[in-house]
Design a protein around this motif. Structure first.
Motif, PDB file in Angstrom:
ATOM      1  N   GLY A   1       0.838  -1.049  -0.108  1.00  0.00           N
ATOM      2  CA  GLY A   1      -0.109  -0.108   0.073  1.00  0.00           C
ATOM      3  C   GLY A   1       0.741   1.300   0.103  1.00  0.00           C
ATOM      4  O   GLY A   1       1.825   1.215   0.336  1.00  0.00           O
ATOM      5  N   ARG A   2       0.196   2.346  -0.276  1.00  0.00           N
ATOM      6  CA  ARG A   2       0.626   3.707  -0.307  1.00  0.00           C
ATOM      7  C   ARG A   2       1.462   4.013   0.789  1.00  0.00           C
ATOM      8  O   ARG A   2       2.549   4.875   0.815  1.00  0.00           O
ATOM      9  CB  ARG A   2      -0.449   4.669  -0.628  1.00  0.00           C
ATOM     10  N   ASN A   3       1.015   3.672   1.963  1.00  0.00           N
ATOM     11  CA  ASN A   3       1.854   4.158   3.302  1.00  0.00           C
ATOM     12  C   ASN A   3       2.490   2.818   4.034  1.00  0.00           C
ATOM     13  O   ASN A   3       2.768   3.067   5.349  1.00  0.00           O
ATOM     14  CB  ASN A   3       0.864   4.918   4.172  1.00  0.00           C
ATOM     15  N   GLY A   4       2.381   1.801   3.510  1.00  0.00           N
ATOM     16  CA  GLY A   4       3.104   0.599   4.007  1.00  0.00           C
ATOM     17  C   GLY A   4       4.595   0.685   4.137  1.00  0.00           C
ATOM     18  O   GLY A   4       5.389   1.558   3.555  1.00  0.00           O
ATOM     19  N   PRO A   5       5.054   0.030   5.216  1.00  0.00           N
ATOM     20  CA  PRO A   5       6.640   0.281   5.520  1.00  0.00           C
ATOM     21  C   PRO A   5       7.548  -0.432   4.635  1.00  0.00           C
ATOM     22  O   PRO A   5       8.740  -0.214   4.578  1.00  0.00           O
ATOM     23  CB  PRO A   5       6.405  -0.698   7.058  1.00  0.00           C
ATOM     24  N   GLY A   6       6.846  -1.587   3.901  1.00  0.00           N
ATOM     25  CA  GLY A   6       7.678  -2.056   2.789  1.00  0.00           C
ATOM     26  C   GLY A   6       8.103  -0.943   1.757  1.00  0.00           C
ATOM     27  O   GLY A   6       9.256  -1.122   1.258  1.00  0.00           O
ATOM     28  N   ASN A   7       7.109  -0.404   1.416  1.00  0.00           N
ATOM     29  CA  ASN A   7       7.213   0.663   0.474  1.00  0.00           C
ATOM     30  C   ASN A   7       8.114   1.958   0.781  1.00  0.00           C
ATOM     31  O   ASN A   7       8.729   2.260   0.089  1.00  0.00           O
ATOM     32  CB  ASN A   7       5.959   1.364  -0.378  1.00  0.00           C
ATOM     33  N   ARG A   8       7.673   2.198   2.038  1.00  0.00           N
ATOM     34  CA  ARG A   8       8.364   3.618   2.621  1.00  0.00           C
ATOM     35  C   ARG A   8       9.586   3.501   3.205  1.00  0.00           C
ATOM     36  O   ARG A   8      10.494   4.403   3.137  1.00  0.00           O
ATOM     37  CB  ARG A   8       7.606   4.163   3.655  1.00  0.00           C
ATOM     38  N   LYS A   9      10.043   2.318   3.724  1.00  0.00           N
ATOM     39  CA  LYS A   9      10.912   2.083   4.589  1.00  0.00           C
ATOM     40  C   LYS A   9      11.977   0.800   4.316  1.00  0.00           C
ATOM     41  O   LYS A   9      12.812   0.666   5.169  1.00  0.00           O
ATOM     42  CB  LYS A   9      10.936   1.987   5.864  1.00  0.00           C
ATOM     43  N   SER A  10      11.832   0.387   3.039  1.00  0.00           N
ATOM     44  CA  SER A  10      12.557  -0.854   2.635  1.00  0.00           C
ATOM     45  C   SER A  10      13.142  -0.539   1.139  1.00  0.00           C
ATOM     46  O   SER A  10      12.627   0.280   0.482  1.00  0.00           O
ATOM     47  CB  SER A  10      11.809  -2.123   2.464  1.00  0.00           C
ATOM     48  N   ILE A  11      14.267  -1.363   0.918  1.00  0.00           N
ATOM     49  CA  ILE A  11      14.810  -1.177  -0.340  1.00  0.00           C
ATOM     50  C   ILE A  11      14.367  -2.496  -1.287  1.00  0.00           C
ATOM     51  O   ILE A  11      14.466  -3.615  -0.586  1.00  0.00           O
ATOM     52  CB  ILE A  11      16.574  -1.438  -0.163  1.00  0.00           C
ATOM     53  N   GLY A  12      13.835  -2.406  -2.230  1.00  0.00           N
ATOM     54  CA  GLY A  12      13.547  -3.498  -3.098  1.00  0.00           C
ATOM     55  C   GLY A  12      14.708  -3.747  -4.221  1.00  0.00           C
ATOM     56  O   GLY A  12      15.324  -2.943  -4.871  1.00  0.00           O
ATOM     57  N   ILE A  13      14.826  -5.263  -4.063  1.00  0.00           N
ATOM     58  CA  ILE A  13      15.812  -5.754  -5.219  1.00  0.00           C
ATOM     59  C   ILE A  13      14.924  -6.713  -6.316  1.00  0.00           C
ATOM     60  O   ILE A  13      14.335  -7.450  -5.681  1.00  0.00           O
ATOM     61  CB  ILE A  13      16.936  -6.543  -4.514  1.00  0.00           C
TER      62      ILE A  13
ATOM     63  N   ARG B   1      16.632  -8.419   9.055  1.00  0.00           N
ATOM     64  CA  ARG B   1      15.802  -7.580   8.299  1.00  0.00           C
ATOM     65  C   ARG B   1      15.851  -7.738   6.894  1.00  0.00           C
ATOM     66  O   ARG B   1      14.936  -7.023   5.972  1.00  0.00           O
ATOM     67  CB  ARG B   1      16.129  -6.111   8.351  1.00  0.00           C
ATOM     68  N   VAL B   2      16.437  -8.686   6.100  1.00  0.00           N
ATOM     69  CA  VAL B   2      16.617  -9.028   4.713  1.00  0.00           C
ATOM     70  C   VAL B   2      15.259 -10.084   4.551  1.00  0.00           C
ATOM     71  O   VAL B   2      15.506 -11.107   5.303  1.00  0.00           O
ATOM     72  CB  VAL B   2      17.925  -9.650   4.528  1.00  0.00           C
ATOM     73  N   VAL B   3      14.137  -9.463   4.117  1.00  0.00           N
ATOM     74  CA  VAL B   3      13.158 -10.395   3.915  1.00  0.00           C
ATOM     75  C   VAL B   3      12.603 -10.335   2.319  1.00  0.00           C
ATOM     76  O   VAL B   3      13.145  -9.504   1.440  1.00  0.00           O
ATOM     77  CB  VAL B   3      11.936  -9.708   4.637  1.00  0.00           C
ATOM     78  N   PRO B   4      11.920 -11.485   2.090  1.00  0.00           N
ATOM     79  CA  PRO B   4      11.618 -11.670   0.513  1.00  0.00           C
ATOM     80  C   PRO B   4      10.275 -10.824   0.483  1.00  0.00           C
ATOM     81  O   PRO B   4       9.611 -10.230   1.315  1.00  0.00           O
ATOM     82  CB  PRO B   4      11.000 -12.981   0.290  1.00  0.00           C
ATOM     83  N   HIS B   5       9.849 -10.537  -0.862  1.00  0.00           N
ATOM     84  CA  HIS B   5       8.828  -9.735  -1.122  1.00  0.00           C
ATOM     85  C   HIS B   5       7.569 -10.361  -0.427  1.00  0.00           C
ATOM     86  O   HIS B   5       6.674  -9.668  -0.100  1.00  0.00           O
ATOM     87  CB  HIS B   5       8.516  -9.875  -2.644  1.00  0.00           C
ATOM     88  N   LYS B   6       7.209 -11.586  -0.336  1.00  0.00           N
ATOM     89  CA  LYS B   6       6.288 -12.408   0.250  1.00  0.00           C
ATOM     90  C   LYS B   6       6.098 -11.672   1.833  1.00  0.00           C
ATOM     91  O   LYS B   6       4.941 -11.629   2.418  1.00  0.00           O
ATOM     92  CB  LYS B   6       6.357 -13.710   0.622  1.00  0.00           C
TER      93      LYS B   6
END
Length: 168
Positions: A17-29, A63-68
């Motif tokens: 989501g727009r304000n989710g911590p995954g989008n806001r506070k993580s690095i996507g690879i 804190r290294v987690v998969p997209h899941k």
């Protein structure tokens, strides 16, 4: 390695989501596998990148987690099957070959597209079949014959027990 989004911008990669911590506070690879299908090499590149980011930003390995983790989707499907091995290899800083040394090896089997890599060549050399680095029907049959001769489960898949029997 290619960086598409500057580090100071938000990427909508996590699916939370727009304000989710995954989008806001993580690095996507994103791990991309070239047309040659060398998933092992793609993993090694990802391991090097994750290790570099961990060191640069002082990120704990926990804190290294998969997209899941963020989205709940079975993603990245190929990597989830070996996530603990992937994380262990990040801890070690990667290795030149998943078939070498530590026992952290990828699962080899017939897939579409066919798996390719130096680890497959090593298996083929051990089995005495043409070492083209492609896990196809000839290699699968040789693995099955090896498994049968060693009293292993005969499935044509090079998993932990078959790796151990081949390289012990």
């Amino acid at each position: 390695m290619i960086q598409h989004i500057p580090e100071n911008e938000v990427a909508w990669h996590a699916g939370d989501g727009r304000n989710g911590p995954g989008n806001r506070k993580s690095i996507g690879i994103e791990i991309c596998v070239n047309a040659d299908g060398d998933f092992g090499r793609a993993q090694e590149n990802a391991i090097k990148l994750v290790k570099m980011l961990i060191d640069k930003y002082k990120i704990p390995i926990s804190r290294v987690v998969p997209h899941k983790h963020w989205s709940g989707k079975n993603c990245p499907a190929n990597l989830l099957k070996q996530w603990s091995s992937f994380i262990a290899r990040v801890r070690q800083g990667g290795s030149a070959s998943p078939a070498a040394g530590s026992g952290l090896r990828r699962l080899l089997k017939v897939t579409r597209p066919m798996m390719r890599g130096d680890d497959i060549k090593q298996v083929q050399v051990r089995l005495g079949v043409p070492a083209d680095g492609i896990y196809g029907p000839v290699t699968k049959r040789a693995v099955q014959a090896f498994q049968k001769a060693r009293g292993l489960a005969v499935d044509g898949i090079v998993g932990p027990q078959t790796w151990g029997a081949l390289f012990s």
